[in-house]
Design a protein around this motif. Structure first.
Motif, PDB file in Angstrom:
ATOM      1  N   TYR A  91       0.810  -1.225   0.000  1.00  0.00           N
ATOM      2  CA  TYR A  91       0.000   0.000   0.000  1.00  0.00           C
ATOM      3  C   TYR A  91       0.844   1.276   0.000  1.00  0.00           C
ATOM      4  O   TYR A  91       0.602   2.168  -0.826  1.00  0.00           O
ATOM      5  CB  TYR A  91      -0.991  -0.013   1.170  1.00  0.00           C
ATOM      6  CG  TYR A  91      -1.876   1.195   1.190  1.00  0.00           C
ATOM      7  CD1 TYR A  91      -2.835   1.398   0.205  1.00  0.00           C
ATOM      8  CD2 TYR A  91      -1.749   2.157   2.175  1.00  0.00           C
ATOM      9  CE1 TYR A  91      -3.645   2.523   0.211  1.00  0.00           C
ATOM     10  CE2 TYR A  91      -2.546   3.278   2.192  1.00  0.00           C
ATOM     11  CZ  TYR A  91      -3.496   3.459   1.209  1.00  0.00           C
ATOM     12  OH  TYR A  91      -4.282   4.571   1.222  1.00  0.00           O
ATOM     13  N   PRO A  92       1.847   1.428   0.886  1.00  0.00           N
ATOM     14  CA  PRO A  92       2.650   2.652   0.794  1.00  0.00           C
ATOM     15  C   PRO A  92       3.460   2.726  -0.496  1.00  0.00           C
ATOM     16  O   PRO A  92       3.718   3.823  -1.006  1.00  0.00           O
ATOM     17  CB  PRO A  92       3.557   2.600   2.024  1.00  0.00           C
ATOM     18  CG  PRO A  92       3.491   1.235   2.515  1.00  0.00           C
ATOM     19  CD  PRO A  92       2.213   0.636   2.058  1.00  0.00           C
ATOM     20  N   SER A  93       3.835   1.571  -1.038  1.00  0.00           N
ATOM     21  CA  SER A  93       4.550   1.574  -2.320  1.00  0.00           C
ATOM     22  C   SER A  93       3.637   2.089  -3.429  1.00  0.00           C
ATOM     23  O   SER A  93       4.073   2.827  -4.317  1.00  0.00           O
ATOM     24  CB  SER A  93       5.054   0.178  -2.658  1.00  0.00           C
ATOM     25  OG  SER A  93       5.957  -0.264  -1.695  1.00  0.00           O
ATOM     26  N   LEU A 125       0.310   8.976   2.316  1.00  0.00           N
ATOM     27  CA  LEU A 125       1.433   8.137   2.716  1.00  0.00           C
ATOM     28  C   LEU A 125       1.876   8.477   4.136  1.00  0.00           C
ATOM     29  O   LEU A 125       2.070   7.581   4.967  1.00  0.00           O
ATOM     30  CB  LEU A 125       2.602   8.315   1.744  1.00  0.00           C
ATOM     31  CG  LEU A 125       3.876   7.566   2.108  1.00  0.00           C
ATOM     32  CD1 LEU A 125       3.679   6.066   1.929  1.00  0.00           C
ATOM     33  CD2 LEU A 125       5.024   8.060   1.267  1.00  0.00           C
ATOM     34  N   TYR A 128      -0.679   7.239   6.607  1.00  0.00           N
ATOM     35  CA  TYR A 128      -0.566   5.792   6.773  1.00  0.00           C
ATOM     36  C   TYR A 128       0.560   5.458   7.740  1.00  0.00           C
ATOM     37  O   TYR A 128       0.372   4.692   8.692  1.00  0.00           O
ATOM     38  CB  TYR A 128      -0.325   5.137   5.405  1.00  0.00           C
ATOM     39  CG  TYR A 128       0.000   3.668   5.488  1.00  0.00           C
ATOM     40  CD1 TYR A 128      -1.002   2.727   5.622  1.00  0.00           C
ATOM     41  CD2 TYR A 128       1.323   3.227   5.424  1.00  0.00           C
ATOM     42  CE1 TYR A 128      -0.703   1.374   5.698  1.00  0.00           C
ATOM     43  CE2 TYR A 128       1.623   1.885   5.492  1.00  0.00           C
ATOM     44  CZ  TYR A 128       0.621   0.967   5.623  1.00  0.00           C
ATOM     45  OH  TYR A 128       0.919  -0.366   5.709  1.00  0.00           O
ATOM     46  N   TRP A 129       1.760   6.033   7.525  1.00  0.00           N
ATOM     47  CA  TRP A 129       2.884   5.735   8.396  1.00  0.00           C
ATOM     48  C   TRP A 129       2.675   6.280   9.797  1.00  0.00           C
ATOM     49  O   TRP A 129       3.148   5.696  10.783  1.00  0.00           O
ATOM     50  CB  TRP A 129       4.189   6.260   7.808  1.00  0.00           C
ATOM     51  CG  TRP A 129       4.710   5.344   6.753  1.00  0.00           C
ATOM     52  CD1 TRP A 129       4.879   5.644   5.434  1.00  0.00           C
ATOM     53  CD2 TRP A 129       5.087   3.975   6.906  1.00  0.00           C
ATOM     54  NE1 TRP A 129       5.338   4.531   4.766  1.00  0.00           N
ATOM     55  CE2 TRP A 129       5.480   3.492   5.646  1.00  0.00           C
ATOM     56  CE3 TRP A 129       5.124   3.098   7.984  1.00  0.00           C
ATOM     57  CZ2 TRP A 129       5.913   2.196   5.441  1.00  0.00           C
ATOM     58  CZ3 TRP A 129       5.549   1.800   7.772  1.00  0.00           C
ATOM     59  CH2 TRP A 129       5.941   1.363   6.517  1.00  0.00           C
TER      60      TRP A 129
END
Length: 151
Positions: A91-93, A125, A128-129
């Motif tokens: 997902y982050p990629s 992003l 998310y992190w």
């Protein structure tokens, strides 16, 4: 009269200026983000392959089956854990890849909408992190409390 006041108010608002240096930095960031996204996709792909092959090997190998009987992680549990982990990498990629493609378009062709969308993906992003970081902090605190009470 109202129209001239609105014009004066709009002129007093400072505009954001993107210099050539900033454009260069954004383009370089987009290239590195593209590289990191591709590496993330490859790692996620390897994790998906590993989740099915190692899980299957664990269930067919009698020595591993004996070891797994004494542990809490079954072959299916291992597969599910690896698939969840590969999604956490994928997902982050994907967000990085979308950021990089839109940022390159925005910088090279001066498309404001593409640059806006690129920064939207970058915001997602970081969000998310941030959420993942909060989850791990809570888990670490819970583990410390549990380990303190288990003694």
């Amino acid at each position: 009269m109202e129209n001239s006041e609105e014009t004066n108010e709009q002129q007093n608002i400072p505009q954001l200026i993107i210099t050539e240096d900033i454009r260069s930095y954004l383009y370089d960031m987009a290239k590195w983000a593209n590289f990191l996204a591709i590496v993330g996709f490859v790692i996620a792909g390897f994790m998906i392959i590993a989740s099915f092959t190692i899980g299957a090997a664990m269930s067919t190998n009698p020595e591993l089956s004996a070891l797994m009987a004494s542990s809490a992680l079954s072959p299916i549990g291992f597969t599910i854990f690896c698939l969840a982990y590969s999604f956490a990498i994928f997902y982050p990629s994907l967000l990085l890849f979308k950021y990089s493609t839109k940022a390159k378009l925005g910088v090279l062709y001066g498309e404001q909408a593409s640059l806006n969308e690129a920064f939207s993906k970058l915001k997602s992003l970081f969000k998310y992190w941030g959420i993942i970081t909060m989850i791990f902090i809570v888990l670490y605190v819970m583990l410390m409390v549990l380990s303190a009470f288990s003694r």
